[in-house]
Design a protein around this motif. Structure first.
Motif, PDB file in Angstrom:
ATOM      1  N   MET A 211       0.533  -1.166   0.322  1.00 11.50           N
ATOM      2  CA  MET A 211       0.025  -0.066   0.050  1.00 11.50           C
ATOM      3  C   MET A 211       0.667   1.889  -0.258  1.00 11.50           C
ATOM      4  SD  MET A 211      -3.679   0.833   0.263  1.00 11.50           S
ATOM      5  CE  MET A 211      -4.513  -0.405   0.542  1.00 11.50           C
ATOM      6  N   ASP A 212       1.843   1.534   0.586  1.00  5.27           N
ATOM      7  CA  ASP A 212       2.907   2.790   0.518  1.00  5.27           C
ATOM      8  C   ASP A 212       4.333   2.195  -0.421  1.00  5.27           C
ATOM      9  OD1 ASP A 212       1.196   4.171   2.345  1.00  5.27           O
ATOM     10  OD2 ASP A 212       1.676   2.907   4.021  1.00  5.27           O
ATOM     11  N   ASN A 213       4.012   0.905  -0.479  1.00  8.14           N
ATOM     12  CA  ASN A 213       5.299   1.349  -1.943  1.00  8.14           C
ATOM     13  C   ASN A 213       5.144   1.846  -2.730  1.00  8.14           C
ATOM     14  OD1 ASN A 213       7.590   0.502  -2.788  1.00  8.14           O
ATOM     15  ND2 ASN A 213       6.979  -1.452  -2.419  1.00  8.14           N
ATOM     16  N   TYR A 214       5.465   3.202  -2.692  1.00  9.76           N
ATOM     17  CA  TYR A 214       5.131   3.912  -4.075  1.00  9.76           C
ATOM     18  C   TYR A 214       5.912   4.056  -5.541  1.00  9.76           C
ATOM     19  CZ  TYR A 214       2.699   6.762   0.105  1.00  9.76           C
ATOM     20  OH  TYR A 214       1.965   6.806   1.295  1.00  9.76           O
ATOM     21  N   GLU A 215       7.032   3.321  -5.152  1.00 10.06           N
ATOM     22  CA  GLU A 215       8.083   2.918  -6.406  1.00 10.06           C
ATOM     23  C   GLU A 215       7.595   2.017  -6.867  1.00 10.06           C
ATOM     24  OE1 GLU A 215      12.356   1.189  -7.470  1.00 10.06           O
ATOM     25  OE2 GLU A 215      11.414   0.804  -5.443  1.00 10.06           O
ATOM     26  N   LYS A 216       6.398   0.405  -6.646  1.00 15.77           N
ATOM     27  CA  LYS A 216       5.035   0.107  -6.835  1.00 15.77           C
ATOM     28  C   LYS A 216       4.249   0.772  -7.620  1.00 15.77           C
ATOM     29  CE  LYS A 216       6.136  -4.664  -5.451  1.00 15.77           C
ATOM     30  NZ  LYS A 216       5.497  -6.073  -4.691  1.00 15.77           N
ATOM     31  N   VAL A 217       3.425   1.571  -7.183  1.00 18.08           N
ATOM     32  CA  VAL A 217       2.492   2.507  -7.335  1.00 18.08           C
ATOM     33  C   VAL A 217       2.826   2.887  -8.660  1.00 18.08           C
ATOM     34  CG1 VAL A 217       0.947   4.181  -6.106  1.00 18.08           C
ATOM     35  CG2 VAL A 217       1.595   2.654  -4.897  1.00 18.08           C
ATOM     36  N   SER A 218       3.642   3.788  -8.708  1.00 17.45           N
ATOM     37  CA  SER A 218       4.141   4.630  -9.489  1.00 17.45           C
ATOM     38  C   SER A 218       4.626   3.793 -11.130  1.00 17.45           C
ATOM     39  CB  SER A 218       5.249   5.661  -9.347  1.00 17.45           C
ATOM     40  OG  SER A 218       6.346   4.998  -9.221  1.00 17.45           O
TER      41      SER A 218
ATOM     42  N   HIS B   7      -1.872  -5.054  -9.051  1.00 19.32           N
ATOM     43  CA  HIS B   7      -1.252  -3.510  -9.706  1.00 19.32           C
ATOM     44  C   HIS B   7      -2.388  -2.518  -9.707  1.00 19.32           C
ATOM     45  CE1 HIS B   7       2.928  -1.867 -10.291  1.00 19.32           C
ATOM     46  NE2 HIS B   7       2.072  -1.173  -9.976  1.00 19.32           N
ATOM     47  N   LEU B   8      -3.145  -2.986 -10.370  1.00 18.17           N
ATOM     48  CA  LEU B   8      -4.266  -2.020 -10.665  1.00 18.17           C
ATOM     49  C   LEU B   8      -5.015  -1.023  -9.535  1.00 18.17           C
ATOM     50  CD1 LEU B   8      -6.613   0.175 -12.427  1.00 18.17           C
ATOM     51  CD2 LEU B   8      -8.034  -1.513 -12.493  1.00 18.17           C
ATOM     52  N   ALA B   9      -5.867  -2.332  -8.578  1.00 18.89           N
ATOM     53  CA  ALA B   9      -5.456  -1.779  -7.339  1.00 18.89           C
ATOM     54  C   ALA B   9      -5.420  -1.257  -6.406  1.00 18.89           C
ATOM     55  CB  ALA B   9      -5.648  -3.688  -6.637  1.00 18.89           C
ATOM     56  N   LEU B  10      -3.652  -1.917  -5.955  1.00 22.81           N
ATOM     57  CA  LEU B  10      -3.248  -0.495  -5.314  1.00 22.81           C
ATOM     58  C   LEU B  10      -3.062   0.687  -5.430  1.00 22.81           C
ATOM     59  CD1 LEU B  10      -1.008  -1.206  -3.228  1.00 22.81           C
ATOM     60  CD2 LEU B  10       1.034  -1.802  -4.707  1.00 22.81           C
ATOM     61  N   VAL B  11      -3.337   0.970  -7.343  1.00 21.22           N
ATOM     62  CA  VAL B  11      -3.067   2.277  -7.676  1.00 21.22           C
ATOM     63  C   VAL B  11      -4.231   2.667  -6.917  1.00 21.22           C
ATOM     64  CG1 VAL B  11      -2.967   3.987  -9.694  1.00 21.22           C
ATOM     65  CG2 VAL B  11      -1.537   2.462  -9.745  1.00 21.22           C
ATOM     66  N   LEU B  12      -5.992   2.180  -7.620  1.00 20.51           N
ATOM     67  CA  LEU B  12      -7.011   2.774  -7.252  1.00 20.51           C
ATOM     68  C   LEU B  12      -7.397   3.433  -4.867  1.00 20.51           C
ATOM     69  CD1 LEU B  12      -9.085  -0.084  -9.091  1.00 20.51           C
ATOM     70  CD2 LEU B  12      -9.248   2.767  -9.035  1.00 20.51           C
ATOM     71  N   ALA B  13      -6.142   1.952  -4.824  1.00 23.26           N
ATOM     72  CA  ALA B  13      -5.729   1.948  -3.494  1.00 23.26           C
ATOM     73  C   ALA B  13      -5.518   3.781  -3.095  1.00 23.26           C
ATOM     74  CB  ALA B  13      -5.762   1.507  -2.398  1.00 23.26           C
ATOM     75  N   ASN B  14      -4.230   3.726  -3.505  1.00 21.13           N
ATOM     76  CA  ASN B  14      -3.891   5.178  -3.634  1.00 21.13           C
ATOM     77  C   ASN B  14      -4.185   6.456  -4.002  1.00 21.13           C
ATOM     78  OD1 ASN B  14      -0.314   4.663  -2.593  1.00 21.13           O
ATOM     79  ND2 ASN B  14      -1.472   2.679  -3.195  1.00 21.13           N
ATOM     80  N   LEU B  15      -5.497   5.815  -5.338  1.00 24.34           N
ATOM     81  CA  LEU B  15      -6.235   7.347  -4.839  1.00 24.34           C
ATOM     82  C   LEU B  15      -7.017   7.943  -4.373  1.00 24.34           C
ATOM     83  CD1 LEU B  15      -6.651   8.855  -8.192  1.00 24.34           C
ATOM     84  CD2 LEU B  15      -8.554   7.633  -8.472  1.00 24.34           C
TER      85      LEU B  15
END
Length: 161
Positions: free
Chosen positions: A24-31, A71-79
């Motif tokens: 969730m807080d791994n912004y390298e993976k999010v980006s 990966h999409l869910a991770l981006v959605l969660a961060n959005l």
């Protein structure tokens, strides 16, 4: 003759496996998310659904192994969990802007319409027991981490104590 590694470059932070809760807080993976047309449509639809007057607010995302659902869910969660579109989402948003400019504008517009308020993200997995119990347990965990434990409603069990 060129080597493949000289021609093909992976996005920084790209990993083959994503675990939404742990990353969730791994912004390298999010980006590192590489949006497809369908993935960017999902981001748009979820952003649109943030409006309380929107009637289409439930989604089922399916796909075979390795298609990027987590990966999409991770981006959605961060959005959702941050106040608006934060800098660690910029690489994802730039990729969307470069291919689907109008969709990029709509995602920004829809997210900003809810006054950039953060949402509470609760992740559930299939192996966590009964749905009601798992949801309450995870909700309690997330609220506690945010210092909001006291707003959790009483369950039948805690009311009996």
């Amino acid at each position: 003759m060129n080597k493949i590694s000289e021609i093909v470059k992976l996005s920084p932070g790209y990993k083959s496996a994503v675990h939404v809760e742990h990353d969730m807080d791994n912004y390298e993976k999010v980006s590192a998310f590489i949006p497809t047309e369908i993935g960017s449509q999902c981001l748009e639809l979820v952003a649109k659904s943030l409006n309380p007057e929107c009637r289409d607010r439930s989604f089922l995302i399916t796909g075979t192994y390795g298609t990027g659902k987590s990966h999409l869910a991770l981006v959605l969660a961060n959005l959702l969990k941050h106040e608006g579109i934060t800098p660690h989402l910029d690489p994802v948003m730039e990729k969307i802007q470069n291919k689907w400019h109008q969709r990029y504008e709509l995602i920004k517009q829809y997210r900003n319409e809810v006054e950039n308020k953060p949402f509470l993200v609760v992740t559930l997995y299939q192996d966590e027991g009964r749905m009601n119990d798992a949801l309450l347990r995870k909700l309690e965990d997330v609220l506690s981490k945010r210092g909001l434990h006291d707003i959790l409603p009483d369950t039948v069990f805690t009311a009996a104590l």
